[in-house]
Each structure stands twice: as C-alpha cells, then as structure tokens.
Design an enzyme around this catalytic site. Structure first.
Site, PDB file in Angstrom:
ATOM      1  N   THR D  12     -72.451 109.799 -46.253  1.00  0.00           N
ATOM      2  CA  THR D  12     -72.694 109.448 -44.853  1.00  0.00           C
ATOM      3  C   THR D  12     -71.870 110.284 -43.877  1.00  0.00           C
ATOM      4  O   THR D  12     -72.150 110.284 -42.686  1.00  0.00           O
ATOM      5  CB  THR D  12     -72.393 107.952 -44.599  1.00  0.00           C
ATOM      6  OG1 THR D  12     -71.040 107.702 -44.994  1.00  0.00           O
ATOM      7  CG2 THR D  12     -73.324 107.059 -45.408  1.00  0.00           C
ATOM      8  N   GLY D  13     -70.868 111.011 -44.374  1.00  0.00           N
ATOM      9  CA  GLY D  13     -70.044 111.852 -43.499  1.00  0.00           C
ATOM     10  C   GLY D  13     -70.763 113.125 -43.090  1.00  0.00           C
ATOM     11  O   GLY D  13     -71.905 113.379 -43.491  1.00  0.00           O
ATOM     12  N   ARG D 109     -58.583 122.047 -55.436  1.00  0.00           N
ATOM     13  CA  ARG D 109     -58.906 123.471 -55.395  1.00  0.00           C
ATOM     14  C   ARG D 109     -57.895 124.368 -56.090  1.00  0.00           C
ATOM     15  O   ARG D 109     -58.263 125.344 -56.729  1.00  0.00           O
ATOM     16  CB  ARG D 109     -58.983 123.939 -53.925  1.00  0.00           C
ATOM     17  CG  ARG D 109     -60.311 123.742 -53.292  1.00  0.00           C
ATOM     18  CD  ARG D 109     -60.272 124.286 -51.857  1.00  0.00           C
ATOM     19  NE  ARG D 109     -61.277 123.607 -51.053  1.00  0.00           N
ATOM     20  CZ  ARG D 109     -61.198 123.440 -49.748  1.00  0.00           C
ATOM     21  NH1 ARG D 109     -60.137 123.871 -49.096  1.00  0.00           N
ATOM     22  NH2 ARG D 109     -62.150 122.818 -49.101  1.00  0.00           N
ATOM     23  N   CYS D 149     -63.468 126.363 -45.371  1.00  0.00           N
ATOM     24  CA  CYS D 149     -64.536 127.037 -44.627  1.00  0.00           C
ATOM     25  C   CYS D 149     -64.057 128.244 -43.826  1.00  0.00           C
ATOM     26  O   CYS D 149     -64.874 129.078 -43.425  1.00  0.00           O
ATOM     27  CB  CYS D 149     -65.254 126.044 -43.724  1.00  0.00           C
ATOM     28  SG  CYS D 149     -64.178 125.043 -42.698  1.00  0.00           S
ATOM     29  N   HIS D 241     -67.430 129.707 -37.833  1.00  0.00           N
ATOM     30  CA  HIS D 241     -66.028 130.123 -37.748  1.00  0.00           C
ATOM     31  C   HIS D 241     -65.959 131.636 -37.653  1.00  0.00           C
ATOM     32  O   HIS D 241     -66.509 132.345 -38.491  1.00  0.00           O
ATOM     33  CB  HIS D 241     -65.266 129.700 -39.013  1.00  0.00           C
ATOM     34  CG  HIS D 241     -64.981 128.236 -39.104  1.00  0.00           C
ATOM     35  ND1 HIS D 241     -65.294 127.325 -38.127  1.00  0.00           N
ATOM     36  CD2 HIS D 241     -64.371 127.507 -40.087  1.00  0.00           C
ATOM     37  CE1 HIS D 241     -64.893 126.112 -38.503  1.00  0.00           C
ATOM     38  NE2 HIS D 241     -64.339 126.194 -39.675  1.00  0.00           N
ATOM     39  N   ASN D 326     -69.799 127.543 -40.962  1.00  0.00           N
ATOM     40  CA  ASN D 326     -68.763 126.836 -41.723  1.00  0.00           C
ATOM     41  C   ASN D 326     -69.253 125.642 -42.521  1.00  0.00           C
ATOM     42  O   ASN D 326     -68.689 125.325 -43.564  1.00  0.00           O
ATOM     43  CB  ASN D 326     -67.640 126.397 -40.787  1.00  0.00           C
ATOM     44  CG  ASN D 326     -68.140 125.545 -39.648  1.00  0.00           C
ATOM     45  OD1 ASN D 326     -68.994 125.999 -38.868  1.00  0.00           O
ATOM     46  ND2 ASN D 326     -67.660 124.327 -39.531  1.00  0.00           N
ATOM     47  N   THR D 327     -70.305 124.954 -42.090  1.00  0.00           N
ATOM     48  CA  THR D 327     -70.748 123.800 -42.892  1.00  0.00           C
ATOM     49  C   THR D 327     -71.892 124.175 -43.827  1.00  0.00           C
ATOM     50  O   THR D 327     -72.256 123.380 -44.675  1.00  0.00           O
ATOM     51  CB  THR D 327     -71.150 122.584 -42.023  1.00  0.00           C
ATOM     52  OG1 THR D 327     -72.325 122.917 -41.290  1.00  0.00           O
ATOM     53  CG2 THR D 327     -70.039 122.183 -41.081  1.00  0.00           C
TER      54      THR D 327
END
Lengths: 360, 360, 360, 360
Positions: D12-13, D109, D149, D241, D326-327
């Site tokens: 949902t984010g 990561r 990102c 970005h 970026n997304t």
C-alpha cells in the site's frame, strides 16, 4: 506599562509558532508560558519546536521550558492553537479557571455564547462575554474565537456591503498549504497539482460567515440570513487564501461606490487604534490581475485584506476576488487583535489595560 | 491504406509540437510539411524547434525542412497552431485554395459559418461546411475550429445534461500553464502564487459554450440560450484545466441519474469508432478529492474528461468539478479528432477515406 | 543631512526594481531619476514598470517620469541594472562625465581597473579607483562593479578561510529564478523540473572569485591563484542561491575553528558601520538541514550569508553549503553597500559625506 | 506460458504501488498476494491503498484482499517495499521459507552475501546466491537487493568507464520528492525551497557504489576501491533524481570516446533481452541544458538513464550530469528486472522459466 503575561497552547505547531512570531516585541503582551504535547514537555522550546516559519524562534521564547497540556497556568491571557480533540475540554477548563482564552480552534466557534470575532466586523459581539460568564458561572475567564481562515476574507470584504442587503453568496476558494497545518499536505499530493476539496471548510464557509455578520442583540447573535454556496480547493501556494466571490445584493450600488465603501472602511472604535490593527483593513487593487497570494499576502504585515477584479456577475450581480494571509490575519494575528480588544475593554484581569478600562 | 498527407502551421510552437507528438504513428495521417516563422524556415525541424514537451521530437518529423508561412502547401489536410495575427488571413487563404484546415486558433471560431466542434458534442455541426463552401465559393477546402481549452471540459460535461434544460452556469476555472503557450507565463509570476485572471478566456467561456451546445438547423447554428458567469484563474500546474461548475437545470434529476448520464455518454456515431476517440469521453471519479490535474489529466491518453464532486448547490441546484488535458483534448487532440470525423464523412479530398465515404 | 541624488539605469527591470525597493527610506541616498527603455521613456514609473516584486513601487518613485537611456543625468550617483548591450558604452560615458556608477552588470567586471567589490571582503580594492581615474583621464567619475550573484556567497564564505590558503574549489550551485531576471525562466521549463545549466555562470564563478579574493597592490589586483570547478543549476525557487562548496586548504584547521572564523567575521572598518551592512555578514546554522532558500534568504534583511553543514570532504578536505539572497546581497543590495563605502571614502562628489570624508 | 505468482510486501506504500503499477500486464509475473499493515489487512487493496500515483490501481489487484505481514505466502517470488523495521526479520524469514525475495529496502543491502544488483552493471553478482544459500542453509529461497535510488544513476553511468580505472568521485545530487516515500516531504518544507540534506543517502552513495561496481570472485564481492564524496539535496520535483558527477580516471580518454562508451553500452547477456530491460540502458543528450527530470525521466518507460553535459573538470578531470527515474529504474523497476534475471537463470522454483533454464 507592564506587559500582560501570555500562554500559548499548542505552541510547537504551525499556528502556535505563528503566535510566537507575531507576539515578539508586542507592546502589551509577553509570552511567558508555552504548552506542548507530552513529547515536548520538559524540553526547551527552541529544541522541542521544529520551526517551520522563516528564520528561527525568538531567543527569549526559545529558552522557555515547554509545559504539558494539563499543567496549571499563571498567565491571565491564553492563546490556543491546540489540536481539536485536545482543545474541546482544556479551553473550557482554563476559561472556567479564570483565564481569558482566545482560540484559533474550530471546536467551540459555533457555541451560541462564544463570540466569533473579527474586530473590524463585529467588535460589539464582545458583549456576548457577559452572557457567557453569567450562563457558565465564570468569573474572570472567557472564551473567544476567531474564524476559519477562508471565511475571514469573505466576511471582511462583505462587511461594508452589509448595508445593501446580502442575499446570496457563491464562493470558490484557492487555499494555501499552511491552512492545513504542519506537516499538513504531502508534497507529492500538491506539486504540479491542485486538490478540489478541503475537508470541513465548505461547511464552515456557510455557517461561520452567517454568525460573524450577524447582529448581537438581546444577549444572543442573530445570524445573517443569506444563502451560501461554497467550493474549497487547495493550491500549491505557501501562504495566502484567495476566494472568488459572487454576491447578490438587495440594492444595486455601482462598482465605484462599492470600491469607495471598501477603501474607506475602518471598523468601529477602538479597533483602528489597537496595536495589531492595520490603518485600513481593506485595500482595493486596480491591476486586473490582482490580488495574488505571493505579492499581496504581506500587505499591512499580513493584516490587510486585498480585493480586486470587482465586476458584474451575470448571475448574482457582482463578483470579485479577496485575499488574506491565512495564518496571520486569518488565524494567529486575528486572535491577537481580539485579545487587544478584550484588553482595552477591560476583560483581561491583571492586565494593566484593564485598570485603564475600568477607570473609564 | 495510404495515409493522408498533413501540414502543421505554427509547428515549432507549443501547440504545434503537441500536434506533431500526437500525430506520431497516427493510422490515417502523416506529417509531411511543417510551417514555422521566417526565423525557422529553411532549417530542419529538429533544429528549429525548441522542444518543450517531454523527450524529443519524432525522428521522421525532425528531419523535415521547415517551410515559411506563405510557401505553397501540398497536403490536403492542414492543422493550424498559428499565432492569432498570422492565422486570420492565412487559414482562409488555404481553405480557399482547397485545403481542409482544422484550426486551434481563436480568430475564426465565432464566424457564423465556421463549425466549432467537439465531435462527441456536436458532430452534426459538420453540416455547416456545405454552407461555408457555398457562401464563400470554396470547392474542396474548409475551415473547422475547435474550442478554447477551458470551454472544452465545460461543454463536454454539460452535453449529457442538455436534455434537462440548462438555464444558468457559474464557472470558476483553475487553468494550467501550458494553456498560455511557450514561453507563456514567467516562472516568477506563478511560483508560490496564483493569478486570478486569464486574458480573454472569460469572454470565450460565455460565447463559445453557447455556440457549441447550439443546434444546427436551417443552415445555421442556433445558439443555446443560457446565462454564463465565468471567472478564469491561472495556477502553477503544467497541464490540465479544472473548472468548478455550478449549473441550474429546468428539470430536477437526482445525482445518481446525472452520474449515469455521464458514464454512459458516448456521442453520436461514427465518433466513438474514430482512432483518437476514447471509448468513453467522460469518467466520473467517486473519490471526494478528485479530479486532480496531475493524477487525472492523462486519462484515456488525455482524451477523457474527468468529473467529480457532484453535489447540491444551494444557489443553482448542482455543482461539480470537471477536468481535461488542455493541450490534448482541449487543443491538438480535439483538432485531430475533428479531422478524423471530416475524413470519414468525406470532406478531405485526396484522402483514401473520402472514397470510402463517397461509396457509402 | 541632505541626501545624495541617485539615478537608476534599467529601473523598470527586475534588478532595477530591487534597487528602488531597497533605496526606499535610505538615510543617505534618494532616487531622483529613473532611466528605462525607449518604450518606457516619458511615462510615469508607476505606469511603465510591470512591478514583479511584492506589493507596489514606492509612491515617490512611482511619480517620477522615466528618462531615456541617453538623456543627460543630474545625479552624482548612478546605479546600473542595464541589459548587457546597453551597459557597455553607457556606463563608461556616465563615469567619464563625472558620475559614480555602481553597476550590477557583468560587462565591465573583469576590466583590470574596475574594482569588483564586496565590501566585507575587499574594501581596499576601492583604491583601484585612483588608478582608473588616472588611466582613463576621468576626474570625479568612477565605475565600480559588484559580482555575479552566485559568486557572491562563495567569496563571502571563503574570505575568513583565506588565511589558511585556498588551493582548490569545487562548486555546485542551485540557483533561484530571479537570478535570470524577468520574464526570465518560462514556468513550463521549471515547474516540477530543474535545469542543469545556467548560461555564462560557470565561467564567472571561476574568474570573478579569483579577482575578488585577490590582493590590491602596486595599483593592480593580484588575482588569487586557485583552481575552481563550477557547475551551475537552476531550481524552482523564487529567491536565494545555494552553493554546495568543497574546498582544499593548505592548512588543516578543525571545523570548530572554521565556524568560529565565520561567526566572528566582520570585515574591515568602516564597512560594519555602513547603513546597509548587517552586524555580522555571516551566520552559521547548526541544524543539519540548513541553510534553505525560503527560510534563510531574508536573514539580515537579505544581507547575511548563511552557512551550514560544514563537514569533511574525502576529496578536498572540507565541504559546506552557503546561501545568499541573490537579488539583495548578490545584486542591488551589494551595489548600494558599495556606494555607501564610496560615499564615506569621499569618492562621490557633491555628497555631503564626501566633505566629511575630506575633512578627515 | 503460465505466469509466476508474485507477492508484494508493503503493497500500500508508494514503492509498493509502483511495483503493482509496473507489474500490470507483465509477461512472466502476476500479482496474486498483497501484504500491508495491520490497519490494511482484511480490506480490499483498492480500498486500503491511498493511491498516490496517476490514475487508479489496476482492477485485478484492487480486488485482492490485503494480507497481514506475518500471514504465510504462496507465491514463489516476493517483492519487498516494507518499512525498514518490518523488513529486517521478515525478508530473511521468507527467504528461509523458500521464497525468492527481491527487496528495495536498504537494511540487508550491505550484507556480504546479499547481491546488490543492477543487472546491466553486475549480473554476475547473481552467483552470490549460491554462497548465500550454502552459508545460511537455505534451499530454494534467496534474498536479492537493488540499490538506493540515488546511487543507481551513478553506478549505471560509471560502469562503462570502469575500464579506465576510477579513482575519485565527487557527487552532488538533486533528488525528487518520491524518493522520500509517502507522505514523505511536507509541502511546506519544499515549495519555493530546497533542502540541502537527505538523511542517510550520503553514506549510501559511498558504500553501495563500491559494492555494486566491485568484482564477484572467490565467493565474495571485492569492492571497488575509490574515494567518494557525496552531498545529497532535495528539490521540488515529483520524480527523477539528477546527480552532478565529477570523476577522476586513471586513463585519459577523450570525451567523444566516453560518449561512445555510453551509447553503445548494453550490459551482459541475457540482460538486454529481459522484458523490462530497455534496448539501451544509457542515452547521451547533446542539448547543453539536459538531462532534466520532467523531460527525461520517462525515457525508455523510466528504465533509461540520461546523461548530459560531459566536459572537463579542472579538479577531477571529467564532469557530467546523470538522471534516472528514482521509483522506476531506481526502485521497483530495477527490482523487477532483477527478478527477471533470476527467473531466466533458474533461481525461482516453480517458475516455468526455471525449467527452461534447467534444461539449458
């Protein structure tokens, strides 16, 4: 003259910050107490407040220790910028305990014995305080509200037209971001965008404007009977609410007459001589593309309402645009002006001005 | 099927660029000629155009050499995005010379024999072309206009309500920057600001909407009689005009009925089957805070009008918000849809579709 | 004390307007002449200027009649905000004719005998005026420049570090819209966007900073030898240029020392006591997310440079961010401060301060 | 071919929504499970998600019932956009339970046995999965990350230069709002403003870039040794970005050579043939004022990195600007591309492609 001590409720929020900014160097009032959430209580204000206005908080306030919501207060005068839920009971408790509470919060605005004040428009509504005190059994305390920030420019610009009889009012607002508080509107919702809806405001436009333009008689406010249709939208502007207003009057003054009514409007004594009152609360801008939020919101240190584009409306008769700084004149600044009026009218106990007022 | 050759007048400007972008890969039309200012003439389009849309111009058009305004044209179909002064004479000359000119410019819109078209709304106004040709002594040419970009969402959303009788209309627009062309609005005028005035648009709202919703009979457009009051404002949004609409109807349908009228609306045949026509030209959004320019302007590749917030207006009966992409559906995209209609109706000589149409 | 008459060249443009705004109520200077384009000449300033700053032009200036570029001037002191082409010859002519010309224009900045001044940084460069007068055979006139608005915060923040030896400088700017003048950047180019290039500014960063930080000796400026790499970008901000600075020093002071150098920096006498000089030209902000253009550009009425985020740079040793109001401290405000310095130093003939200076 | 079932964690984010948007119509993957907070669990996705992207969620996903974080999952492939705290344990649990988890979250990561992947750059790091499975005792599960990102465009543009030897890297980013998630940056913090600090990102720029550009050998990543200095700033841009990059190389190729390296770069097989891979992952823009976020972020459906302004840096040798969505490429799109690589390499059990891979 000694200054009256002041407490600010909800001091760390966006409107609370504006109270503190506007009260810096005030000739009559001095912030002595700042009240915040339990998270902030016990810290220095400078540390607890995430300052969202320009620059930084004033040094003297930055050093104050934030009190918790239910801590007892010493200041006779209290400004409230609390969240709604916190405000409901606490404002009444403090007024009951003898404090004069000037609130910017909406919860108590429409209570029949709470004056909803914009001094130039309805200074005489201050008389409702006696009713309030009598009814609620309060001695020195009082609860006085100022209006929603979008209602404010509407009421201010209509007051000089009241004498022509106001029948119907069609309003479409373009409201600034600061009206939603902080953090308020997420940037991803409003950059390169507008939102055609502002929760709660359309209803306030209709109810609060009728009360504010009403007459105080026989111990009550006789609301103005007029039909209001309001649409509220949010635009990517930091400060300054603009309202597109169409109005139907009973009489038919020409536009020059109306403009003259606006620019000569002062409000009743002693309002024009209060410290925060602008010399003229209304200005009319002749340029065809004004008022504009960024260029006109600071007029009169944010206390002047700017009007422009008066012309014929084929449906209601007249239309124009009105603009006010929403967090100054439409919120904290108005609350402070209300307090100044209460001070000179002798409603604030322990205020040096009260004695002057009493002596009159 | 062979494609019809197309010329774009004013090809280097913002709307001209949108024409070129939308015609890329069009099934019927192929851009073969681009016409620019004397400064651009002789250069390759890719070099002459300061591309303001996303990405870059299509390769095949980038290679075309820009022609000067008065160079003779070969293409039977011409789209015009000329500056007003240049358009007045040149559009008529080209139509006289046998070209079908679909113009986005305002100068010829209100001429009595120029159809002002939005195909879903008034496809039958195409009949005015015969009148035009007869009156002006033109053979194969024609001049067809589409409306102002702010009028467009108003007319589209009102068409399904026409059957209830439209009496009065109160409009307050919040218009995007691209509506002013390029360079258009200086950033210093609009960042953190709105401008409560758009030159010329309020008048167009009143006149063009009456013509577009009028009836074509006896060789002329019988304009719709309704009273319109329009206020036009500019907001910091790249694309997408939103209009806050209050409307008074003769009948009193309930809101569910109106929403059903909107979502089932298709427009007359053959419009829904044209290449640029969306499957439904109108969508109704149930969310209380929609339509929003950034989130809804691309609906149906920018060809769908989004409506929301239908509710009672205490003054005129109904109010709602409508949004369209101003440079797609409100400008170049509409002009292309008009041309598609003209093509299937046989008005474009030399178009393969004309033969198909003739054969019917 | 009688005020010195002042003329503003290019008075109707954006920087010209800022000159007029900042000179309102100035204790020493009074705007008596405004010079505009041929299109503006002969009109009242209030009518000729499309005012792009907040509010409206001051009444006394609004009433002045705009003069043409080549009209003779009476004022001993002239501020120039001319377009480049107009400035080249006219500024020199006026200086030759005996006027002291303080220019914000770039064309004459790098001339070897023109002081490029930021008073706190290089007040002693004023000595170059004698060289200039001697060489050019001028008697009372002079030509003095202030720097590019993006160079300014860099030079101001580096001056206190000069004593440690500056070797290399890596700069990435994020510049406000007003730096491009009016109409300047089209809104369609910058809303929801940034532009990674500002024409001409990268070169100015490299050349002007070396001259400003240089030493005046033997009648010439000995430029600072340092290597500068600059990248200039444009962001959607009205006012306030932010520069991300990495710097390599010969010595290795710790961060506390550098911050102390900044906050105690005042500049040489008599600069700190000039009317437009802030009490401290530099402030260091401890918050990790400052300086920010909107929140810090008005510091010290726009005359203070704000610095923040000093930390180690793994490549050059130190990095930080510096911010100045580009049209106040970075343009008109600096030019006025330069003029104040010239006045007290006796360079402006006919100025009452000149006599005081002479008497010293 | 049957599609592989997919679960989205944190659906949902803002990033979760982007996963769902990009997976609509994917040829290999089908979203079958959406996992949200306890507040969302049990509701239909269409109701639970406050959709912040354009338009509305796809119908088939809107109908799915949101599962709670600890509900067991059926899908062999899991995309994670969880908040950091929720991610730490749950991602590992799911991988242990046999799911292939492609995560966009930062927490895992830098774990030595978690591949940090950008397929065109380091497809061979996929070999780390065997090490991971062996060390942790997992059978069919795996945990694979994509980068921050802002790191992404840096690494993508540097990969083709790796052969020249990268010594030092100076980075100043101008980052979009969506990088901060939703609600993310309050509009009052960023309108007419920039913020010279992005929490956490400067450190990620330095560590993640070294790992991604490192070599996989002897069962571990041998990080690239280079010195990185990063400054991260936030600008009022929705998506995209931009990073201003200065780089020092061991060799000295000329600019034409570097541009050719970029535009001919494809990445190793089978990456260029994966469904989400653009035909060329890098484009070089010749215009001096590009790349720009709004005009270039959608290049290659948001999967292409745009580079521009390559020129000499007087300090480090070369400088240029790089931009990525970026997304999309910097988050969800990269995660999907990683999953596509894992699928064809046979790492996803139960995927039809796994059998194909096995058969090879």
């Amino acid at each position: 003259m000694e200054k009256t001590d002041v407490a600010v409720l909800g001091a760390t929020g966006a409107v609370g910050q504006r109270f503190i900014q506007l009260l810096e160097g005030h000739p009559w009032f001095q912030v002595r107490e700042v009240i915040g959430s339990s998270r902030s209580a016990g810290k220095h204000y400078g540390e607890a407040a995430h300052w969202v206005l320009d620059d930084n908080p004033p040094d003297d306030v930055a050093k104050l220790t934030v009190k918790a919501l239910n801590d007892p207060l010493d200041s006779p005068l209290v400004f409230s910028a609390l969240p709604k839920e916190a405000a409901i009971d606490r404002e009444v408790e403090l007024a009951e305990a003898g404090h004069v509470v000037c609130t910017n919060v909406s919860v108590n605005r429409m209570a029949p014995d709470v004056p909803l004040m914009l001094p130039e428009v309805n200074a005489d509504h201050v008389g409702l305080i006696s009713v309030q005190r009598y009814r609620r059994g309060w001695s020195g305390g009082a609860l006085v509200a100022n209006s929603n920030c979008t209602v404010m420019p509407v009421v201010m610009s209509l007051k000089p037209l009241l004498k022509y009889g106001i029948r119907r009012l069609h309003l479409v607002s373009e409201q600034a971001l600061s009206g939603a508080g902080y953090p308020g509107v997420p940037s991803l919702d409003i950059l390169d965008n507008i939102i055609p809806y502002v929760p709660g405001d359309e209803n306030k436009m209709e109810t609060e404007s009728r009360k504010m333009l009403g007459r105080f008689r026989d111990g009550a406010i006789d609301e103005l009977e007029m039909i209001v249709s309001a649409t509220c939208t949010r635009v990517p502007v930091t400060d300054g609410h603009l309202v597109n207003i169409s109005v139907e009057l009973e009489e038919a003054p020409d536009c020059e007459t109306i403009i003259k009514d606006w620019v000569t409007f002062r409000g009743p004594d002693p309002v024009p001589s209060l410290p925060s009152a602008p010399s003229s609360p209304l200005q009319y801008l002749e340029q065809i593309d004004r008022p504009q939020p960024r260029r006109d919101r600071e007029a009169g240190q944010g206390m002047v309402t700017s009007i422009g584009r008066l012309r014929e409306c084929p449906i209601l008769g007249y239309k124009f645009a009105a603009l006010s700084h929403n967090t100054v004149r439409g919120a904290a600044g108005c609350s402070i002006l209300n307090a100044e009026l209460l001070a000179v009218e002798g409603y604030i106990q322990g205020s040096p001005l009260a004695e002057v007022a009493m002596a009159k």
